[in-house]
Design an enzyme around this catalytic site. Structure first.
Site, PDB file in Angstrom:
ATOM      1  N   ARG A 187      -9.523   0.655   8.760  1.00  0.00           N
ATOM      2  CA  ARG A 187      -9.070  -0.692   9.099  1.00  0.00           C
ATOM      3  C   ARG A 187     -10.086  -1.451   9.936  1.00  0.00           C
ATOM      4  NH1 ARG A 187      -3.304   0.506   8.850  1.00  0.00           N
ATOM      5  NH2 ARG A 187      -2.055  -1.373   9.083  1.00  0.00           N
ATOM      6  N   LYS A 205       0.829  -1.216   0.000  1.00  0.00           N
ATOM      7  CA  LYS A 205       0.000   0.000   0.000  1.00  0.00           C
ATOM      8  C   LYS A 205       0.863   1.266   0.000  1.00  0.00           C
ATOM      9  CE  LYS A 205      -2.132  -1.161   3.805  1.00  0.00           C
ATOM     10  NZ  LYS A 205      -1.463  -2.444   4.118  1.00  0.00           N
ATOM     11  N   ARG A 238       0.064  -8.919  13.527  1.00  0.00           N
ATOM     12  CA  ARG A 238      -0.517  -7.919  12.617  1.00  0.00           C
ATOM     13  C   ARG A 238      -1.409  -8.613  11.580  1.00  0.00           C
ATOM     14  NH1 ARG A 238       2.997  -3.822   9.710  1.00  0.00           N
ATOM     15  NH2 ARG A 238       0.908  -3.001   9.460  1.00  0.00           N
ATOM     16  N   ARG A 290      11.369   0.164  12.092  1.00  0.00           N
ATOM     17  CA  ARG A 290       9.995   0.011  12.584  1.00  0.00           C
ATOM     18  C   ARG A 290       9.930  -1.126  13.596  1.00  0.00           C
ATOM     19  NH1 ARG A 290       5.520   0.879   7.920  1.00  0.00           N
ATOM     20  NH2 ARG A 290       4.528  -0.696   9.217  1.00  0.00           N
ATOM     21  N   ARG A 325      12.025  -5.693   5.019  1.00  0.00           N
ATOM     22  CA  ARG A 325      11.935  -4.259   5.325  1.00  0.00           C
ATOM     23  C   ARG A 325      12.414  -3.987   6.751  1.00  0.00           C
ATOM     24  NH1 ARG A 325       6.179  -1.499   5.517  1.00  0.00           N
ATOM     25  NH2 ARG A 325       6.134  -2.728   7.427  1.00  0.00           N
TER      26      ARG A 325
HETATM   27  P1  AP5 Z   1       4.720  -1.547   1.850  1.00  0.00           P
HETATM   28  O1  AP5 Z   1       4.421  -0.749   0.637  1.00  0.00           O
HETATM   29  O2  AP5 Z   1       5.365  -0.867   3.009  1.00  0.00           O
HETATM   30  O3  AP5 Z   1       3.414  -2.345   2.312  1.00  0.00           O
HETATM   31  P2  AP5 Z   1       2.181  -1.856   3.165  1.00  0.00           P
HETATM   32  O4  AP5 Z   1       0.982  -2.520   2.609  1.00  0.00           O
HETATM   33  O5  AP5 Z   1       2.176  -0.367   3.246  1.00  0.00           O
HETATM   34  O6  AP5 Z   1       2.568  -2.565   4.524  1.00  0.00           O
HETATM   35  P3  AP5 Z   1       2.825  -2.008   5.999  1.00  0.00           P
HETATM   36  O7  AP5 Z   1       3.548  -3.017   6.837  1.00  0.00           O
HETATM   37  O8  AP5 Z   1       3.380  -0.632   5.929  1.00  0.00           O
HETATM   38  O9  AP5 Z   1       1.480  -2.130   6.548  1.00  0.00           O
HETATM   39  P4  AP5 Z   1       0.544  -1.033   6.781  1.00  0.00           P
HETATM   40  O10 AP5 Z   1       0.718   0.063   5.817  1.00  0.00           O
HETATM   41  O11 AP5 Z   1      -0.728  -1.792   6.829  1.00  0.00           O
HETATM   42  O12 AP5 Z   1       1.020  -0.536   8.241  1.00  0.00           O
HETATM   43  P5  AP5 Z   1       0.790   0.872   8.817  1.00  0.00           P
HETATM   44  O13 AP5 Z   1       2.047   1.615   8.771  1.00  0.00           O
HETATM   45  O14 AP5 Z   1      -0.426   1.428   8.200  1.00  0.00           O
HETATM   46  O15 AP5 Z   1       5.610  -2.779   1.391  1.00  0.00           O
HETATM   47  C1  AP5 Z   1       6.210  -3.639   2.319  1.00  0.00           C
HETATM   48  C2  AP5 Z   1       7.591  -4.043   1.798  1.00  0.00           C
HETATM   49  O16 AP5 Z   1       7.439  -4.817   0.632  1.00  0.00           O
HETATM   50  C3  AP5 Z   1       8.489  -2.878   1.435  1.00  0.00           C
HETATM   51  O17 AP5 Z   1       9.796  -3.133   1.843  1.00  0.00           O
HETATM   52  C4  AP5 Z   1       8.377  -2.792  -0.095  1.00  0.00           C
HETATM   53  O18 AP5 Z   1       9.532  -2.286  -0.686  1.00  0.00           O
HETATM   54  C5  AP5 Z   1       8.135  -4.237  -0.471  1.00  0.00           C
HETATM   55  N1  AP5 Z   1       7.291  -4.383  -1.651  1.00  0.00           N
HETATM   56  C6  AP5 Z   1       6.157  -3.686  -1.961  1.00  0.00           C
HETATM   57  N2  AP5 Z   1       5.624  -4.113  -3.119  1.00  0.00           N
HETATM   58  C7  AP5 Z   1       6.438  -5.111  -3.564  1.00  0.00           C
HETATM   59  C8  AP5 Z   1       6.419  -5.950  -4.721  1.00  0.00           C
HETATM   60  N3  AP5 Z   1       5.460  -5.836  -5.663  1.00  0.00           N
HETATM   61  N4  AP5 Z   1       7.388  -6.859  -4.851  1.00  0.00           N
HETATM   62  C9  AP5 Z   1       8.384  -6.969  -3.912  1.00  0.00           C
HETATM   63  N5  AP5 Z   1       8.470  -6.202  -2.816  1.00  0.00           N
HETATM   64  C10 AP5 Z   1       7.510  -5.282  -2.638  1.00  0.00           C
HETATM   65  O19 AP5 Z   1       0.409   0.504  10.342  1.00  0.00           O
HETATM   66  C11 AP5 Z   1       1.354   0.285  11.348  1.00  0.00           C
HETATM   67  C12 AP5 Z   1       0.633   0.161  12.677  1.00  0.00           C
HETATM   68  O20 AP5 Z   1      -0.023   1.409  12.976  1.00  0.00           O
HETATM   69  C13 AP5 Z   1      -0.505  -0.891  12.732  1.00  0.00           C
HETATM   70  O21 AP5 Z   1      -0.017  -2.159  13.065  1.00  0.00           O
HETATM   71  C14 AP5 Z   1      -1.410  -0.298  13.814  1.00  0.00           C
HETATM   72  O22 AP5 Z   1      -0.902  -0.551  15.092  1.00  0.00           O
HETATM   73  C15 AP5 Z   1      -1.304   1.200  13.564  1.00  0.00           C
HETATM   74  N6  AP5 Z   1      -2.338   1.702  12.635  1.00  0.00           N
HETATM   75  C16 AP5 Z   1      -2.139   2.289  11.423  1.00  0.00           C
HETATM   76  N7  AP5 Z   1      -3.307   2.644  10.857  1.00  0.00           N
HETATM   77  C17 AP5 Z   1      -4.274   2.268  11.737  1.00  0.00           C
HETATM   78  C18 AP5 Z   1      -5.691   2.341  11.695  1.00  0.00           C
HETATM   79  N8  AP5 Z   1      -6.344   2.863  10.634  1.00  0.00           N
HETATM   80  N9  AP5 Z   1      -6.374   1.845  12.759  1.00  0.00           N
HETATM   81  C19 AP5 Z   1      -5.744   1.314  13.828  1.00  0.00           C
HETATM   82  N10 AP5 Z   1      -4.391   1.205  13.907  1.00  0.00           N
HETATM   83  C20 AP5 Z   1      -3.670   1.676  12.867  1.00  0.00           C
HETATM   84 MG    MG Z   2       2.291   0.977   4.833  1.00  0.00          MG
END
Ligand code: AP5
Ligand code: MG
Length: 194
Positions: free
Chosen positions: A89, A14, A145, A134, A128
């Site tokens: 979420r 994402k 997660r 992180r 990552r």
């Molecule tokens: P990346 O693009 O970072 O993936 P992502 O889907 O953004 O994954 P995240 O782990 O960042 O999850 P998230 O966004 O759901 O977590 P968030 O920060 O929101 O890609 C991941 C990796 O894969 C990277 O290294 C990238 O380079 C690689 N990659 C990408 N595409 C690829 C491909 N096609 N091929 C190969 N490699 C690839 O949340 C963190 C925490 O915050 C949560 O756990 C929670 O505690 C809290 N939080 C955040 N939002 C909320 C909410 N709305 N409600 C409640 N708690 C929340």
């Molecule tokens: Mg993310």
């Protein structure tokens, strides 16, 4: 205005694809993960509260996240539209977002759900974690997660499917290939800025 939700489990891409979409369509990016990490790094009361949940791989309570997002939508009244990344979420978050947007006489137009097999998600997050600083850098937190995603976040897809807004995207291609698939869907609503 065009408003997009980028949906999918942790590690589905994402954040990565949001950057590509921003550059191509000039939308405002709202990532609750980034906003929360910013609060944590500034040691605000909200950040201190949120960190307890984030470090364990649990979702931060709805009221904390919803309060944080409404101000962000107001910050850019002239936006071409928004990409919501990692929000909503939970079902209450999705309902709150619909109300906020309705108040602004707009809505969510499209929800693109990235689908990636679980072993690939774990691999990406571990890779990552080696460099990101992180707290979700180990198998235990990553597994939690993914469990939170299945129990609390997956139902949000049904919520948008019932509104006819959900599209499933296979997200285990290369980054540019996945982006190309996303653009095919977005182009039906909004043309790239050239
Ligand atoms: P990346 O693009 O970072 O993936 P992502 O889907 O953004 O994954 P995240 O782990 O960042 O999850 P998230 O966004 O759901 O977590 P968030 O920060 O929101 O890609 C991941 C990796 O894969 C990277 O290294 C990238 O380079 C690689 N990659 C990408 N595409 C690829 C491909 N096609 N091929 C190969 N490699 C690839 O949340 C963190 C925490 O915050 C949560 O756990 C929670 O505690 C809290 N939080 C955040 N939002 C909320 C909410 N709305 N409600 C409640 N708690 C929340
Ligand atoms: Mg993310």
């Amino acid at each position: 205005m065009f408003n997009l939700v980028l949906f999918g489990p942790p590690g589905s891409g994402k954040g990565t694809q949001s950057e590509n979409i921003l550059a191509t369509y000039h939308l405002q990016h709202i990532s609750t993960g980034d906003l929360l990490r910013d609060e944590v790094s500034r040691h605000t009361p909200l950040g201190t509260e949120a960190k307890k949940y984030m470090d364990q791989g649990l979702l931060v309570p709805d009221e904390v996240v919803i309060g944080m997002i409404s101000g962000k939508i107001d910050d850019t009244p002239d936006a071409r539209g928004f990409i919501f990344d990692g929000f909503p979420r939970t079902r209450p978050q999705a309902e709150a977002l619909d109300k906020l947007l309705e108040f602004k006489q707009t809505q969510i137009h499209l929800v693109l759900a990235l689908e990636v097999p679980e072993p690939e998600l774990v691999k990406r997050l571990l890779d990552r974690g080696a460099t990101s600083g992180r707290s979700d850098d180990n198998e235990e937190v990553i597994a939690k997660r993914i469990k939170e995603y299945h129990s609390k976040t997956q139902p949000v897809a049904d919520y948008y499917n019932a509104q006819g807004k959900l599209e499933h995207i296979t997200g285990d291609h290369t980054i540019p290939e996945t982006f190309k698939i996303l653009t095919r869907h977005i182009n039906k609503y909004l043309l790239p800025v050239t």
